[in-house]
Design a protein around this motif. Sequence first.
Motif, PDB file in Angstrom:
ATOM      1  N   LEU A  40       0.760  -1.055  -0.053  1.00 59.75           N
ATOM      2  CA  LEU A  40      -0.266  -0.019   0.257  1.00 59.75           C
ATOM      3  C   LEU A  40       0.997   1.349   0.105  1.00 59.75           C
ATOM      4  O   LEU A  40       1.040   2.101  -0.391  1.00 59.75           O
ATOM      5  CB  LEU A  40      -0.934  -0.250   0.812  1.00 59.75           C
ATOM      6  CG  LEU A  40      -1.684  -1.152   1.194  1.00 59.75           C
ATOM      7  CD1 LEU A  40      -2.710  -0.934   2.577  1.00 59.75           C
ATOM      8  CD2 LEU A  40      -3.074  -1.057  -0.080  1.00 59.75           C
ATOM      9  N   ALA A  43       2.007   1.672  -3.709  1.00 62.92           N
ATOM     10  CA  ALA A  43       0.790   2.205  -4.616  1.00 62.92           C
ATOM     11  C   ALA A  43       0.779   3.766  -3.952  1.00 62.92           C
ATOM     12  O   ALA A  43       1.274   4.394  -4.916  1.00 62.92           O
ATOM     13  CB  ALA A  43      -0.367   1.247  -3.914  1.00 62.92           C
ATOM     14  N   ALA A  44       0.703   3.501  -2.920  1.00 62.69           N
ATOM     15  CA  ALA A  44       0.558   5.467  -2.418  1.00 62.69           C
ATOM     16  C   ALA A  44       1.670   5.983  -2.832  1.00 62.69           C
ATOM     17  O   ALA A  44       1.602   7.870  -3.613  1.00 62.69           O
ATOM     18  CB  ALA A  44       0.535   5.319  -0.834  1.00 62.69           C
ATOM     19  N   ALA A  47       0.731   6.952  -6.698  1.00 60.66           N
ATOM     20  CA  ALA A  47       0.387   7.850  -7.121  1.00 60.66           C
ATOM     21  C   ALA A  47       0.573   9.277  -7.189  1.00 60.66           C
ATOM     22  O   ALA A  47       0.480  10.141  -7.617  1.00 60.66           O
ATOM     23  CB  ALA A  47      -1.086   7.082  -6.286  1.00 60.66           C
ATOM     24  N   TRP A  51       0.692  12.960  -8.643  1.00 60.95           N
ATOM     25  CA  TRP A  51      -0.132  14.122  -8.433  1.00 60.95           C
ATOM     26  C   TRP A  51       1.002  15.020  -8.288  1.00 60.95           C
ATOM     27  O   TRP A  51       0.215  16.143  -8.753  1.00 60.95           O
ATOM     28  CB  TRP A  51      -0.399  13.889  -7.192  1.00 60.95           C
ATOM     29  CG  TRP A  51      -0.470  14.842  -6.385  1.00 60.95           C
ATOM     30  CD1 TRP A  51      -0.604  15.677  -5.089  1.00 60.95           C
ATOM     31  CD2 TRP A  51      -2.671  15.138  -6.939  1.00 60.95           C
ATOM     32  NE1 TRP A  51      -1.229  17.486  -5.287  1.00 60.95           N
ATOM     33  CE2 TRP A  51      -2.246  16.443  -6.005  1.00 60.95           C
ATOM     34  CE3 TRP A  51      -3.743  14.656  -7.418  1.00 60.95           C
ATOM     35  CZ2 TRP A  51      -3.810  16.691  -5.747  1.00 60.95           C
ATOM     36  CZ3 TRP A  51      -5.249  15.592  -7.252  1.00 60.95           C
ATOM     37  CH2 TRP A  51      -5.283  16.427  -5.678  1.00 60.95           C
ATOM     38  N   VAL A 156      -4.134  -1.447  -6.204  1.00 62.30           N
ATOM     39  CA  VAL A 156      -4.197  -0.080  -5.150  1.00 62.30           C
ATOM     40  C   VAL A 156      -3.301   0.431  -6.504  1.00 62.30           C
ATOM     41  O   VAL A 156      -3.747   2.237  -6.042  1.00 62.30           O
ATOM     42  CB  VAL A 156      -3.705  -0.673  -3.836  1.00 62.30           C
ATOM     43  CG1 VAL A 156      -3.344   0.347  -3.077  1.00 62.30           C
ATOM     44  CG2 VAL A 156      -5.217  -1.946  -3.178  1.00 62.30           C
ATOM     45  N   THR A 157      -2.137   0.330  -7.099  1.00 67.12           N
ATOM     46  CA  THR A 157      -1.357   1.348  -7.538  1.00 67.12           C
ATOM     47  C   THR A 157      -2.301   1.280  -8.350  1.00 67.12           C
ATOM     48  O   THR A 157      -2.759   2.706  -8.821  1.00 67.12           O
ATOM     49  CB  THR A 157      -0.017   0.405  -7.992  1.00 67.12           C
ATOM     50  OG1 THR A 157       0.697  -0.051  -6.643  1.00 67.12           O
ATOM     51  CG2 THR A 157       0.649   1.397  -8.687  1.00 67.12           C
ATOM     52  N   GLY A 160      -5.227   3.781  -7.339  1.00 73.32           N
ATOM     53  CA  GLY A 160      -4.356   4.944  -6.791  1.00 73.32           C
ATOM     54  C   GLY A 160      -4.365   5.926  -8.353  1.00 73.32           C
ATOM     55  O   GLY A 160      -4.877   7.405  -8.638  1.00 73.32           O
ATOM     56  N   ALA A 163      -7.387   7.214  -9.661  1.00 74.25           N
ATOM     57  CA  ALA A 163      -7.991   8.019  -8.973  1.00 74.25           C
ATOM     58  C   ALA A 163      -7.456   9.697  -9.251  1.00 74.25           C
ATOM     59  O   ALA A 163      -8.243  10.774  -9.341  1.00 74.25           O
ATOM     60  CB  ALA A 163      -8.028   7.741  -7.370  1.00 74.25           C
TER      61      ALA A 163
END
Length: 624
Positions: A40, A43-44, A47, A51, A156-157, A160, A163
């Motif tokens: 996780l 993945a975060a 992302a 961003w 999950v990646t 993200g 999104a």
Amino acid sequence: MKIGKAKTDSGAVIPVIRRIFAENGREYLGHYAIAIVCMLAIAATTAFSAWIMRDIIDEVFYRQQWHLVAWICGAIVAAFAIRGFATYGQSVMLAKIGNNIVARYQQRVFDHLMRLDIGFFTATRSGQLSAQISQNVGGIRDLLNMTVASIARDLVTLIGLVAVMVMQDPLLSAIALVIGPPLIISVNYLMRRLRRVTREAVEVNSRLLGAMQESVQGIAIIKAFTMEEQLSQKMTGLISYAEERSNKIARVSERLGPITELLAGLAIAGVIGYAAWRASVASQPPGTVFAFITALLLAYDPVRKLARVQVNLERALVNARMIYEILDIEPKQRDADGSVPLKVTKGDVIFDKVAFSYGENLSVLHGVSFTAQAGQTTAIVGPSGAGKSTLFALLQRFYDIDDGSIRIDEQDISHVTKSSLRGAIAYVSQQPYLFEGTIRDNIRYGRPDATDQEVEEAARLAHADEFIRQQAEGYNTLVGENGATLSGGQRQRLSIARAIVRDAPILLLDEATSALDNESEARVQEALEQIMKTRTTLVIAHRLSTVVNADRIIVLEEGHLVEEGTHASLVRKPHGIYARFHKMQSEKGEDLLANTTAGIGASIGANTEASTGAPVEPAAQETK
């Protein structure tokens, strides 16, 4: 024997995965939790990398907010540091889980094999079985790790990054996501073709590795019969077929590569083209578009991995299914309900109207009845195929009889536990087998709690102590594969020592001295006679000279008990089978003695003639 055919329909996938997680999920829950947290974090931070591109372009380079540079650079360093440690933690944790799963299933498969009956191993090639297990046991590890990694990291990646894309520009996101349906259709098409080919490849590789293993084990026979060229041709066929299957797997599975690349290229080109057109018309700051394109490019990697995960899962599932096919084989011989440990008081062994067949058309024994008295030696003789070795196999409950009963001190062996039954028996085969380890270890297998002194005493009784002490490290010398560094007679004496140290009340000797020379046979026979005095002993012998002193002789022919008695009583039957055998072997012995004497005489005569120049009659050389 075929282990079994697994289902090849996709409906078999979910049950296998569910079973694997049911058996292993709870055991590794904490470890997987740590791995998932690391995934996780990966993945975060991935992302976040997409961003932050909008602020870098719009705030720093477009609006020239230079005071934000330090904060942005610090955030990027922190994100990559977190990602690096998280990647390390995830990799180490998954490797630890995987290695433990492999170890657990290796132990589980071995323990299960030890519970299966002799019939399974008779019908299954050992080399192919061991090769299949070594190939397949990693399938469960790979399936677990791939499932967790694809969900907790790649999915999950992707979520993200999608999104981020949607938040930056919903319309561009819709354009990018149109590749999803054709990609899913392509993957499903390839899976149907890959599933069958993968199983064929696993099976042919098992045959190949098994054939190689058997060739190494039988190298002496191969060289003795000059079989090298024959086996080389056979291996060439197997290797070529295995290569062709592997190439086909590569062709089918790698077709996903160009399909994925083409669809991704179309999506990215479409997004860039539309974004450029829109920027030229609306004059919007480029940060949003850069952030979107960065997210789109970063999303390509998890999309590619998720597309390939089913390809890899198919291979893992084939291996996992084949392991479960072995684990799901039910042992044909189980202890009966209410079985109790065998209690040997005297040691009488009673065969009562025993009938047995290996199959519908392979009947071996027909109502055989006799009693082997405690403390006596009962010899079993007869031509090859008469059922002698089968009697030993039935007494040890390697197979269950069709009719009648076998009793020890009036206890039916079908109602006692197999472990207690076999613990009361010491067995010496005509083909001695030695295991990996030292000479001391191989003798101690007869009784694990035997002391070093008891091991050495058993070796002395088996007349093995002398040659053992001549080895490089004595009793601690490592034996080669199946004792390849020892002679046949030496291996047999170690096998006899193993039976002696077992100190069991019932002794089974299946041509126990057949591999020994005359002198060693006489010495070992003398040692065996000492330990046979206090035991119930059953002896299988082809050479009648080894059973003349038996208390009782049982004669079998075509599965029927045709004669029984002592040596003296049986040889007096002029038309009896035992008497015929005895006469044949006696005549062979006389012929051999005559030929040997003649040969010696001729040799001496020739030598004398060569030295004196005068011929010498062989009769003149007889020893008085």
